[in-house]
Design an enzyme around this catalytic site. Sequence first.
Site, PDB file in Angstrom:
ATOM      1  N   LYS A   1      -2.296  -0.940  -9.509  1.00  0.00           N
ATOM      2  CA  LYS A   1      -3.540  -1.704  -9.278  1.00  0.00           C
ATOM      3  C   LYS A   1      -4.199  -1.272  -7.972  1.00  0.00           C
ATOM      4  CE  LYS A   1      -2.031  -6.101  -9.708  1.00  0.00           C
ATOM      5  NZ  LYS A   1      -2.040  -7.551  -9.915  1.00  0.00           N
TER       6      LYS A   1
ATOM      7  N   LYS B   1      -2.937  -2.075  -5.120  1.00  0.00           N
ATOM      8  CA  LYS B   1      -2.821  -3.255  -4.266  1.00  0.00           C
ATOM      9  C   LYS B   1      -1.529  -3.149  -3.431  1.00  0.00           C
ATOM     10  CE  LYS B   1      -4.041  -8.080  -4.640  1.00  0.00           C
ATOM     11  NZ  LYS B   1      -4.629  -9.107  -5.498  1.00  0.00           N
TER      12      LYS B   1
END
Length: 153
Positions: free
Chosen positions: A45, A47
């Site tokens: 992601k 992230k």
Amino acid sequence: MKKTVITYGTFDLFHIGHLNLLNNLKSLGDELIVAVSTDEFNTLKGKKTIVPFEDRIEIVRNIKSVDLAIPESDWQQKEKNIKEFNVSIFGMGHDWQNKFNDLKVFCEVIYLPRTEDVSSTSLKQKLKILDRSHITDLKHTLDLISSIVERFE
Ligand code: C2G
């Protein structure tokens, strides 16, 4: 028939925004399942997280509104999860508005208001200010300013 609600997320630095969302989702049904993003999936992601997956899922598992916590390891597992757990409602915060409407063929899809003024990102920024290396940088800057001021005195 038992109404099962499901949601997905990273839940890094668990905060009131996460809690409000989970409590709101639980109030819509009888059972709440939360899929917590693994560290590997978060890399996918893009992230970066502070708290490792094992701790993030254990915290979520112990939230009163949560009945089951499972790993989220890829984007494609939602359909399988909805079918295997006989989910009635898929819910996310409204920063994901319309992003999962394809799941409407399997269950109700809802997007709830986010809690304002709190996010894992803002908490990380605040923690960064407390970080020792940041304080060292600030001290160097102050020393530089002092030396400049001395020249003009
Ligand atoms: N959230 C919220 N209010 C906030 C912060 C987050 O309601 N102040 C909600 C988000 O909208 C999301 C959930 O809390 O529904 C989890 O947020 P994140 O941990 O940031 O999840 P995210 O990284 O967006 O992962 O497949 C879906 C993804 O895994 C979602």
